[in-house]
Enzyme design. Structure first.
Site, PDB file in Angstrom:
ATOM      1  N   ASP A 114       1.059  -1.305  -0.089  1.00  0.00           N
ATOM      2  CA  ASP A 114       0.027   0.024  -0.142  1.00  0.00           C
ATOM      3  C   ASP A 114       0.514   1.202  -0.310  1.00  0.00           C
ATOM      4  O   ASP A 114       1.890   0.934  -0.695  1.00  0.00           O
ATOM      5  CB  ASP A 114      -1.098  -0.137   1.458  1.00  0.00           C
TER       6      ASP A 114
ATOM      7  N   CYS B 290       3.387  -2.873   4.057  1.00  0.00           N
ATOM      8  CA  CYS B 290       2.393  -2.400   4.508  1.00  0.00           C
ATOM      9  C   CYS B 290       3.381  -1.314   5.600  1.00  0.00           C
ATOM     10  O   CYS B 290       4.846  -1.843   5.707  1.00  0.00           O
ATOM     11  CB  CYS B 290       1.088  -2.087   4.999  1.00  0.00           C
TER      12      CYS B 290
ATOM     13  N   THR C 196       2.909  -1.306   9.070  1.00  0.00           N
ATOM     14  CA  THR C 196       3.351  -2.098  10.088  1.00  0.00           C
ATOM     15  C   THR C 196       3.639  -4.116  10.177  1.00  0.00           C
ATOM     16  O   THR C 196       4.022  -4.494  10.217  1.00  0.00           O
ATOM     17  CB  THR C 196       2.636  -2.647  11.183  1.00  0.00           C
TER      18      THR C 196
ATOM     19  N   HIS D  16       9.306 -24.400   8.656  1.00  0.00           N
ATOM     20  CA  HIS D  16       8.612 -24.819   9.561  1.00  0.00           C
ATOM     21  C   HIS D  16       6.938 -23.953   9.278  1.00  0.00           C
ATOM     22  O   HIS D  16       6.500 -24.977   9.281  1.00  0.00           O
ATOM     23  CB  HIS D  16       8.814 -23.953  11.170  1.00  0.00           C
TER      24      HIS D  16
ATOM     25  N   HIS E 244       6.716 -31.029  10.495  1.00  0.00           N
ATOM     26  CA  HIS E 244       6.022 -29.956  10.051  1.00  0.00           C
ATOM     27  C   HIS E 244       5.112 -29.449   8.851  1.00  0.00           C
ATOM     28  O   HIS E 244       4.074 -29.038   9.124  1.00  0.00           O
ATOM     29  CB  HIS E 244       7.462 -28.809   9.250  1.00  0.00           C
TER      30      HIS E 244
HETATM   31  C1  RB5 Z   1      -1.883   3.032   6.778  1.00  0.00           C
HETATM   32  O1  RB5 Z   1      -2.231   4.172   7.142  1.00  0.00           O
HETATM   33  C2  RB5 Z   1      -1.835   1.795   7.538  1.00  0.00           C
HETATM   34  O2  RB5 Z   1      -2.516   1.328   8.341  1.00  0.00           O
HETATM   35  C3  RB5 Z   1      -1.088   0.799   6.750  1.00  0.00           C
HETATM   36  O3  RB5 Z   1       0.202   0.700   6.069  1.00  0.00           O
HETATM   37  C4  RB5 Z   1      -0.746  -1.000   7.431  1.00  0.00           C
HETATM   38  O4  RB5 Z   1       0.749  -0.659   8.351  1.00  0.00           O
HETATM   39  C5  RB5 Z   1      -2.050  -1.560   7.595  1.00  0.00           C
HETATM   40  O5  RB5 Z   1      -1.955  -2.499   9.536  1.00  0.00           O
END
Ligand code: RB5
Length: 143
Positions: free
Chosen positions: A8, A66, A68, A99, A134
């Site tokens: 994203d 993304c 996180t 695994h 596994h």
């Molecule tokens: C975008 O702001 C953020 O929410 C997305 O990149 C991600 O981290 C979502 O889990």
């Protein structure tokens, strides 16, 4: 190997760097599923697109990014047959292959450096599933 990659807006910059790295330094074919700009967008769309490329066997493995890594891993793991692993270091990337037979590496762009991400991708792609006990556990996840 055919590799699908998607991000994203939060992962766009790192994706761009990884695509350039794959093209310049490896022999892998990269399917770039977008996004292609910094404009805000919705991570599930790219998770689904990368999953589709894997489930239709056009790609063997995927990379999703993304901010996180959390949203991408949740969205990708809703797709049956996808085992997406959110990893923060090389040891985890290797273990997810050995695994869990992970077929998607998920990265949180805010939590890994570009250099570490490249090394994690290399480790993920080249590490083999250990199978044996596994394989039984991975089969149980699919049920
Ligand atoms: C975008 O702001 C953020 O929410 C997305 O990149 C991600 O981290 C979502 O889990």
């Amino acid at each position: 190997m055919n590799i699908a990659i998607g991000a994203d807006h939060g992962g766009h910059k790192l994706k761009k760097a990884l695509v350039a790295y794959f093209l310049a330094k490896t022999k892998h074919n990269v399917f770039n599923a977008g996004t292609f700009s910094e404009h805000r967008c919705d991570y599930p769309e790219f998770a689904k697109e990368v999953a589709k490329l894997i489930l239709t066997r056009r790609a063997k493995m995927g990379i999703l990014i993304c901010k996180t890594g959390l949203g991408m891993s949740m969205a990708a793991n809703r797709q049956k047959g996808i085992r997406a692993a959110l990893c923060n270091n090389i040891k985890m990337a290797k273990a997810s292959r050995q695994h869990n037979n992970a077929n998607v590496l998920v990265l949180g762009a805010n939590y890994v450096t570009e250099d570490l991400a490249k090394r994690m991708c290399d480790a993920f792609i080249k590490t083999k599933f250990l199978s044996g006990r596994h394989a039984r556990r991975v089969r149980k996840m699919e049920g």
